[in-house]
Each structure stands twice: as C-alpha cells, then as structure tokens.
Design a protein around this motif. Sequence first.
Motif, PDB file in Angstrom:
ATOM      1  N   ASP A   1       0.834  -1.204   0.000  1.00 40.65           N
ATOM      2  CA  ASP A   1       0.000   0.000   0.000  1.00 40.65           C
ATOM      3  C   ASP A   1       0.869   1.255   0.000  1.00 40.65           C
ATOM      4  O   ASP A   1       0.578   2.221  -0.707  1.00 40.65           O
ATOM      5  N   ILE A   2       1.929   1.233   0.794  1.00 38.26           N
ATOM      6  CA  ILE A   2       2.850   2.370   0.856  1.00 38.26           C
ATOM      7  C   ILE A   2       3.494   2.587  -0.510  1.00 38.26           C
ATOM      8  O   ILE A   2       3.589   3.714  -0.998  1.00 38.26           O
ATOM      9  N   ILE A   3       3.895   1.517  -1.155  1.00 39.32           N
ATOM     10  CA  ILE A   3       4.506   1.613  -2.483  1.00 39.32           C
ATOM     11  C   ILE A   3       3.485   2.098  -3.509  1.00 39.32           C
ATOM     12  O   ILE A   3       3.788   2.965  -4.335  1.00 39.32           O
ATOM     13  N   ALA A   4       2.277   1.579  -3.444  1.00 41.85           N
ATOM     14  CA  ALA A   4       1.244   1.963  -4.412  1.00 41.85           C
ATOM     15  C   ALA A   4       0.878   3.444  -4.288  1.00 41.85           C
ATOM     16  O   ALA A   4       0.548   4.086  -5.294  1.00 41.85           O
ATOM     17  N   LEU A   5       0.940   3.997  -3.088  1.00 40.65           N
ATOM     18  CA  LEU A   5       0.605   5.404  -2.867  1.00 40.65           C
ATOM     19  C   LEU A   5       1.778   6.346  -3.133  1.00 40.65           C
ATOM     20  O   LEU A   5       1.635   7.554  -3.031  1.00 40.65           O
ATOM     21  N   SER A   6       2.924   5.785  -3.470  1.00 39.88           N
ATOM     22  CA  SER A   6       4.129   6.577  -3.694  1.00 39.88           C
ATOM     23  C   SER A   6       4.437   6.689  -5.182  1.00 39.88           C
ATOM     24  O   SER A   6       4.065   5.823  -5.970  1.00 39.88           O
ATOM     25  N   ASP A   7       5.101   7.771  -5.541  1.00 31.69           N
ATOM     26  CA  ASP A   7       5.629   7.952  -6.898  1.00 31.69           C
ATOM     27  C   ASP A   7       7.114   8.285  -6.757  1.00 31.69           C
ATOM     28  O   ASP A   7       7.546   9.416  -6.979  1.00 31.69           O
ATOM     29  N   PRO A   8       7.867   7.275  -6.309  1.00 31.48           N
ATOM     30  CA  PRO A   8       9.274   7.541  -6.008  1.00 31.48           C
ATOM     31  C   PRO A   8      10.075   7.829  -7.278  1.00 31.48           C
ATOM     32  O   PRO A   8       9.727   7.339  -8.336  1.00 31.48           O
ATOM     33  N   PRO A   9      11.090   8.622  -7.178  1.00 29.33           N
ATOM     34  CA  PRO A   9      11.649   9.233  -5.991  1.00 29.33           C
ATOM     35  C   PRO A   9      11.030  10.579  -5.648  1.00 29.33           C
ATOM     36  O   PRO A   9      11.385  11.199  -4.661  1.00 29.33           O
TER      37      PRO A   9
END
Length: 85
Positions: free
Chosen positions: A46-54
């Motif tokens: 979920d944390i990864i899905a909500l992120s647009d890293p970097p």
Amino acid sequence: MAEQIKCLGRTFSSEDERREFFRNELRKLLPELKKIDGFPIGEDEDIIALSDPPYYTTCPNPWLNDYVTEWEQEKQKWELTIITT
C-alpha cells in the motif's frame, strides 16, 4: 522516438519505467525505513502503491539527500554560467 526521462542520474525510456525502477528500490529500502520515527502504519504494498518515487513517497523519502546534492550541483553550474557571461 519518445523523449527519455532523466531522474537522479539515471535515464529511462518512460515514466512507467522510472516509476517501476524506483518502486522496486523503495521496496528494498522499506525494512530500514520502518525504523524511522513517523513511518506510516500500513502494508508495504500500500505504501509503495501510494508513492511515486523518488518524487513522492508516503514514508520518509530516502532520495531527499540525492535531490539536494543534485540541486547544489546544478546551482553551481548556473552560478558559473552567470559569472562567466
């Protein structure tokens, strides 16, 4: 041919490729990041899905120092350009 995407010293053929690369990197860094106070409560995916890293992460951004370093280098180049013209 599509324009290449440059991000933190790397070149990608698309935003999707850039996003996938940095999401995989974020996935590897999560165990260490979880030790930081303020890390959000949630499932890793979920944390990864909500992120647009970097560019943006829902957890402490491990690339922040890289951005500052890159900005400082660009600033120095810009200042030299101003001085020499």
